[in-house]
Motif scaffolding. Structure first.
Motif, PDB file in Angstrom:
ATOM      1  N   LEU A 136      -2.195  14.666   7.913  1.00  0.00           N
ATOM      2  CA  LEU A 136      -1.994  13.219   8.046  1.00  0.00           C
ATOM      3  C   LEU A 136      -0.266  13.156   7.544  1.00  0.00           C
ATOM      4  O   LEU A 136       0.619  12.478   8.151  1.00  0.00           O
ATOM      5  N   ASN A 137      -0.099  13.693   6.488  1.00  0.00           N
ATOM      6  CA  ASN A 137       1.481  13.609   5.928  1.00  0.00           C
ATOM      7  C   ASN A 137       2.324  14.458   6.927  1.00  0.00           C
ATOM      8  O   ASN A 137       3.429  13.996   7.338  1.00  0.00           O
ATOM      9  N   THR A 138       1.910  15.635   7.474  1.00  0.00           N
ATOM     10  CA  THR A 138       2.806  16.460   8.519  1.00  0.00           C
ATOM     11  C   THR A 138       2.936  15.581   9.666  1.00  0.00           C
ATOM     12  O   THR A 138       4.201  15.469  10.200  1.00  0.00           O
ATOM     13  N   LEU A 139       1.755  14.813  10.084  1.00  0.00           N
ATOM     14  CA  LEU A 139       2.085  13.968  11.270  1.00  0.00           C
ATOM     15  C   LEU A 139       3.061  12.848  11.259  1.00  0.00           C
ATOM     16  O   LEU A 139       3.967  12.720  11.905  1.00  0.00           O
ATOM     17  N   ALA A 140       3.039  12.416   9.853  1.00  0.00           N
ATOM     18  CA  ALA A 140       3.975  11.176   9.806  1.00  0.00           C
ATOM     19  C   ALA A 140       5.464  12.057   9.552  1.00  0.00           C
ATOM     20  O   ALA A 140       6.208  10.843  10.072  1.00  0.00           O
ATOM     21  N   ILE A 141       5.754  12.833   8.824  1.00  0.00           N
ATOM     22  CA  ILE A 141       6.953  13.198   8.855  1.00  0.00           C
ATOM     23  C   ILE A 141       7.622  13.741  10.163  1.00  0.00           C
ATOM     24  O   ILE A 141       8.753  13.401  10.495  1.00  0.00           O
ATOM     25  N   MET A 142       6.835  14.416  10.732  1.00  0.00           N
ATOM     26  CA  MET A 142       7.300  14.761  12.354  1.00  0.00           C
ATOM     27  C   MET A 142       7.481  13.544  13.094  1.00  0.00           C
ATOM     28  O   MET A 142       8.688  13.265  13.652  1.00  0.00           O
ATOM     29  N   THR A 143       6.806  12.296  12.928  1.00  0.00           N
ATOM     30  CA  THR A 143       7.178  11.035  13.628  1.00  0.00           C
ATOM     31  C   THR A 143       8.339  10.740  13.093  1.00  0.00           C
ATOM     32  O   THR A 143       9.316  10.095  13.968  1.00  0.00           O
ATOM     33  N   GLN A 144       8.657  10.573  11.923  1.00  0.00           N
ATOM     34  CA  GLN A 144       9.850  10.054  11.211  1.00  0.00           C
ATOM     35  C   GLN A 144      10.920  10.810  11.709  1.00  0.00           C
ATOM     36  O   GLN A 144      12.142  10.186  12.019  1.00  0.00           O
ATOM     37  N   LEU A 145      11.090  11.993  11.520  1.00  0.00           N
ATOM     38  CA  LEU A 145      12.207  12.869  12.049  1.00  0.00           C
ATOM     39  C   LEU A 145      12.624  12.725  13.541  1.00  0.00           C
ATOM     40  O   LEU A 145      13.822  12.666  13.941  1.00  0.00           O
ATOM     41  N   SER A 146      11.455  12.504  14.096  1.00  0.00           N
ATOM     42  CA  SER A 146      11.569  12.262  15.713  1.00  0.00           C
ATOM     43  C   SER A 146      12.357  10.896  15.996  1.00  0.00           C
ATOM     44  O   SER A 146      13.070  10.703  16.937  1.00  0.00           O
ATOM     45  N   LEU A 147      11.760   9.910  15.170  1.00  0.00           N
ATOM     46  CA  LEU A 147      12.206   8.447  15.393  1.00  0.00           C
ATOM     47  C   LEU A 147      13.902   8.488  14.999  1.00  0.00           C
ATOM     48  O   LEU A 147      14.680   7.753  15.545  1.00  0.00           O
ATOM     49  N   VAL A 148      14.107   9.389  13.966  1.00  0.00           N
ATOM     50  CA  VAL A 148      15.855   9.551  13.597  1.00  0.00           C
ATOM     51  C   VAL A 148      16.508   9.921  14.671  1.00  0.00           C
ATOM     52  O   VAL A 148      17.607   9.353  15.120  1.00  0.00           O
ATOM     53  N   LEU A 149      15.978  10.882  15.277  1.00  0.00           N
ATOM     54  CA  LEU A 149      16.651  11.750  16.455  1.00  0.00           C
ATOM     55  C   LEU A 149      17.031  10.472  17.632  1.00  0.00           C
ATOM     56  O   LEU A 149      18.033  10.559  18.374  1.00  0.00           O
ATOM     57  N   PRO A 191       4.779   0.545   1.396  1.00  0.00           N
ATOM     58  CA  PRO A 191       3.912   1.197   1.638  1.00  0.00           C
ATOM     59  C   PRO A 191       3.886   2.776   1.254  1.00  0.00           C
ATOM     60  O   PRO A 191       2.702   3.491   0.775  1.00  0.00           O
ATOM     61  N   MET A 192       4.967   3.286   0.932  1.00  0.00           N
ATOM     62  CA  MET A 192       5.065   4.451   0.049  1.00  0.00           C
ATOM     63  C   MET A 192       4.288   4.412  -1.289  1.00  0.00           C
ATOM     64  O   MET A 192       3.856   5.385  -1.783  1.00  0.00           O
ATOM     65  N   ILE A 193       4.372   3.320  -1.887  1.00  0.00           N
ATOM     66  CA  ILE A 193       4.024   3.041  -3.413  1.00  0.00           C
ATOM     67  C   ILE A 193       2.334   3.102  -3.252  1.00  0.00           C
ATOM     68  O   ILE A 193       1.810   3.495  -4.056  1.00  0.00           O
ATOM     69  N   VAL A 194       1.889   2.563  -1.993  1.00  0.00           N
ATOM     70  CA  VAL A 194       0.473   2.743  -1.895  1.00  0.00           C
ATOM     71  C   VAL A 194       0.098   4.170  -1.374  1.00  0.00           C
ATOM     72  O   VAL A 194      -0.967   4.764  -2.094  1.00  0.00           O
ATOM     73  N   ASN A 195       0.899   4.690  -0.536  1.00  0.00           N
ATOM     74  CA  ASN A 195       0.752   6.053  -0.241  1.00  0.00           C
ATOM     75  C   ASN A 195       0.618   7.166  -1.227  1.00  0.00           C
ATOM     76  O   ASN A 195      -0.397   8.052  -1.150  1.00  0.00           O
ATOM     77  N   ILE A 210       2.346   3.418   8.984  1.00  0.00           N
ATOM     78  CA  ILE A 210       1.268   4.044   9.849  1.00  0.00           C
ATOM     79  C   ILE A 210       0.417   4.792   8.881  1.00  0.00           C
ATOM     80  O   ILE A 210      -0.910   4.760   9.020  1.00  0.00           O
ATOM     81  N   LEU A 211       1.150   5.684   7.872  1.00  0.00           N
ATOM     82  CA  LEU A 211       0.680   6.600   7.008  1.00  0.00           C
ATOM     83  C   LEU A 211      -0.274   5.782   5.971  1.00  0.00           C
ATOM     84  O   LEU A 211      -1.379   6.301   5.849  1.00  0.00           O
ATOM     85  N   THR A 212       0.100   4.565   5.558  1.00  0.00           N
ATOM     86  CA  THR A 212      -0.671   3.743   4.808  1.00  0.00           C
ATOM     87  C   THR A 212      -2.271   3.497   5.345  1.00  0.00           C
ATOM     88  O   THR A 212      -3.342   3.526   4.742  1.00  0.00           O
ATOM     89  N   VAL A 213      -1.919   3.156   6.689  1.00  0.00           N
ATOM     90  CA  VAL A 213      -3.312   2.706   7.317  1.00  0.00           C
ATOM     91  C   VAL A 213      -4.260   3.990   7.335  1.00  0.00           C
ATOM     92  O   VAL A 213      -5.667   3.771   7.267  1.00  0.00           O
ATOM     93  N   LEU A 214      -3.852   5.067   7.813  1.00  0.00           N
ATOM     94  CA  LEU A 214      -4.587   6.211   7.895  1.00  0.00           C
ATOM     95  C   LEU A 214      -5.324   6.868   6.746  1.00  0.00           C
ATOM     96  O   LEU A 214      -6.343   7.167   6.522  1.00  0.00           O
ATOM     97  N   LEU A 215      -4.219   6.709   5.341  1.00  0.00           N
ATOM     98  CA  LEU A 215      -4.734   7.005   4.067  1.00  0.00           C
ATOM     99  C   LEU A 215      -5.828   5.972   3.428  1.00  0.00           C
ATOM    100  O   LEU A 215      -6.867   6.544   3.070  1.00  0.00           O
ATOM    101  N   VAL A 216      -5.915   4.656   3.792  1.00  0.00           N
ATOM    102  CA  VAL A 216      -6.961   3.799   3.480  1.00  0.00           C
ATOM    103  C   VAL A 216      -8.139   4.279   4.156  1.00  0.00           C
ATOM    104  O   VAL A 216      -9.197   4.192   3.439  1.00  0.00           O
ATOM    105  N   PHE A 217      -8.115   4.287   5.534  1.00  0.00           N
ATOM    106  CA  PHE A 217      -9.397   4.834   6.040  1.00  0.00           C
ATOM    107  C   PHE A 217      -9.957   5.996   5.861  1.00  0.00           C
ATOM    108  O   PHE A 217     -11.143   6.220   5.706  1.00  0.00           O
ATOM    109  N   LEU A 243      11.820   5.445   8.573  1.00  0.00           N
ATOM    110  CA  LEU A 243      11.100   5.439   7.569  1.00  0.00           C
ATOM    111  C   LEU A 243      10.040   4.481   7.321  1.00  0.00           C
ATOM    112  O   LEU A 243       8.905   4.802   6.866  1.00  0.00           O
ATOM    113  N   VAL A 244      10.457   3.116   7.541  1.00  0.00           N
ATOM    114  CA  VAL A 244       9.515   2.076   7.453  1.00  0.00           C
ATOM    115  C   VAL A 244       8.126   2.266   8.361  1.00  0.00           C
ATOM    116  O   VAL A 244       7.277   1.704   8.050  1.00  0.00           O
TER     117      VAL A 244
END
Length: 439
Positions: free
Chosen positions: A355-368, A332-336, A389-396, A383-384
């Motif tokens: 959108l990217n800020t939302l994705a990164i905040m979600t990622q770091l929260s999930l790591v915690l 998905p990163m290759i698409v994003n 999720i970010l791929t779906v949002l960017l395509v839209f 990360l996966v």
């Protein structure tokens, strides 16, 4: 005032291919350096040095705050003068030097055994290196940038080997070689930049290097903040987990950087495109690079158990699922990357930043949340999840932006000779959204 005049451009496919070769081969060399360091170091020691390197990269993102990306776009449109470029360049470098020097002093006093102070020289060298590539990227000389990138990585590998042969510890040789490689590449980029494209270096205490870079800055900040997954992993799961993660988290970069090369080379072409159709026509000329990267990701997932044992040994057996999830996240990163680049170049940089800020905040929260139970694998799973999720949002977002532009063009067909319909501005949306750079 003198503006940057781009020389004759090479085609997008040629530029993207040269960047792909340089970044791909360069990241292989970096992977070799990391592998050699991991094999010769204790897992905890290796975890500390990779954490310091991640901090240095993060600092660059914070300090740069999107200025490089903005400058590249505006240089490609010939909206940024050499003199204004030079003032902003000097201001950013000086501020970076002060901030990172302060970090080094504070960490040496407060945490003298951690080695976190090395984030300062790594970060400063990387910031100067990236800033010196701006003019070349802006005048569509990606093939020259690729030479600088390759020499950077070759210098890192060569210096690392020399340092270890003379008895320097592997972790020390790692950060020294990374710093030296960036500085060598910075000098090379400066020398290869045409005289008419170089910034006119001037210092003005009132110059704000981050002027007009807010949306790009928020996006860059998010991308750089993603490197905090390693420090967070160290804090919640310990240095052993970060060592397991850090031993393989660079292995997917040759794949993702194929797409980065494609996206980076395409920026001047997409920015100047008059329609989404024309922009898509440029992209198709080199779209085989992202497709090739996806194939490589699948191969890496399948071969992870074998290559981890071969290169790292059985002590890093827990790195196998980590590498597999990281390779899966790369798809998905290759698409994003190209989706985000197209939206930014077409004037939707604010949306991409959010959108990217939302994705990164979600990622770091999930790591915690996941790392205390799953360790290094939890960081990879985070990360996966977020990249998918970010791929779906960017395509839209791309579909919506393209549809709105087509509707705007249809409305303009009824314009009178004065270019207005009912007294309003009926220029196409692509024309109305491109503002003159406030330089």
């Amino acid at each position: 005032m003198k503006t940057l005049t781009p020389p004759r451009e090479r085609g997008l496919a040629t530029q993207a291919l040269s960047l792909a070769i340089a970044t791909g081969s360069g990241q292989v060399m970096i992977a070799v350096v990391y592998i050699l360091t991991a094999r010769q170091s204790a897992v905890a020691e290796f975890g500390y040095v990779t954490t310091a390197i991640a901090l240095g990269i993060t600092f660059v993102g914070f300090i740069d705050f999107g200025t490089n990306s903005l400058w590249v776009r505006e240089i490609s449109k010939r909206n940024l003068t050499n003199y204004e470029f030079g003032r902003r360049y000097v201001s950013k470098v000086l501020i970076a030097g002060v901030v990172l020097a302060a970090w080094a002093v504070v960490t040496l006093i407060a945490f003298p055994t951690s080695g976190f102070w090395v984030a300062a020289p790594i970060g400063f060298a990387l910031l100067v290196n990236q800033s010196n590539q701006v003019a070349l990227r802006g005048i569509a000389r990606a093939e020259t940038v690729s030479l600088s990138i390759f020499c950077d990585r070759l210098a890192v590998l060569s210096i690392y080997i020399v340092l270890t042969l003379i008895g320097t510890s592997p972790t020390t040789a790692l950060w020294i070689s990374l710093t030296a490689g960036s500085l060598i590449a910075a000098c090379l980029s400066w020398c290869l930049t045409p005289a008419q494209a170089k910034p006119k270096l001037r210092f003005n205490v009132r110059t704000n290097p981050w002027k007009s870079s807010g949306n790009y800055g928020l996006f860059t900040l998010g991308v750089s903040s993603a490197n905090l997954d390693l420090p967070i992993l160290t804090a919640v799961a310990g240095p052993v987990a970060s060592g397991i993660y850090g031993a393989v988290n660079k292995w997917t970069q040759p794949l993702s950087l194929l797409t980065s090369a494609f996206s980076s080379a395409a920026v001047p072409f997409i920015s100047r495109s008059e329609s989404w159709g024309q922009a898509w026509g440029h992209l198709t000329k080199a779209i085989w690079l992202p497709i090739l990267a996806m194939v490589g990701s699948v191969v890496l997932i399948l071969t992870a158990p074998f290559i981890v044992e071969i290169f790292l040994g059985r002590a890093y057996a827990n790195s196998v699922p980590v590498l597999q999830f990281l390779a899966l996240a790369t798809i998905p990163m290759i698409v994003n990357q190209p989706l985000a680049m197209v939206l930014q170049s077409r004037g939707s940089d604010a949306l991409v930043a959010r959108l990217n800020t939302l994705a990164i905040m979600t990622q770091l929260s999930l790591v915690l949340v996941l790392a205390p139970a799953l360790g290094a694998t939890g960081a990879a799973v985070a990360l996966v999840t977020t990249q998918s999720i970010l791929t779906v949002l960017l395509v839209f977002a791309v579909r919506r932006a393209a549809t709105r532009e087509r509707k705007g063009d249809k409305e303009c067909r009824g314009c009178n000779s004065a270019g207005t319909l009912g007294g309003g501005d009926c220029r196409p949306l692509r024309c109305r959204r491109v503002d003159k750079f406030d330089g």
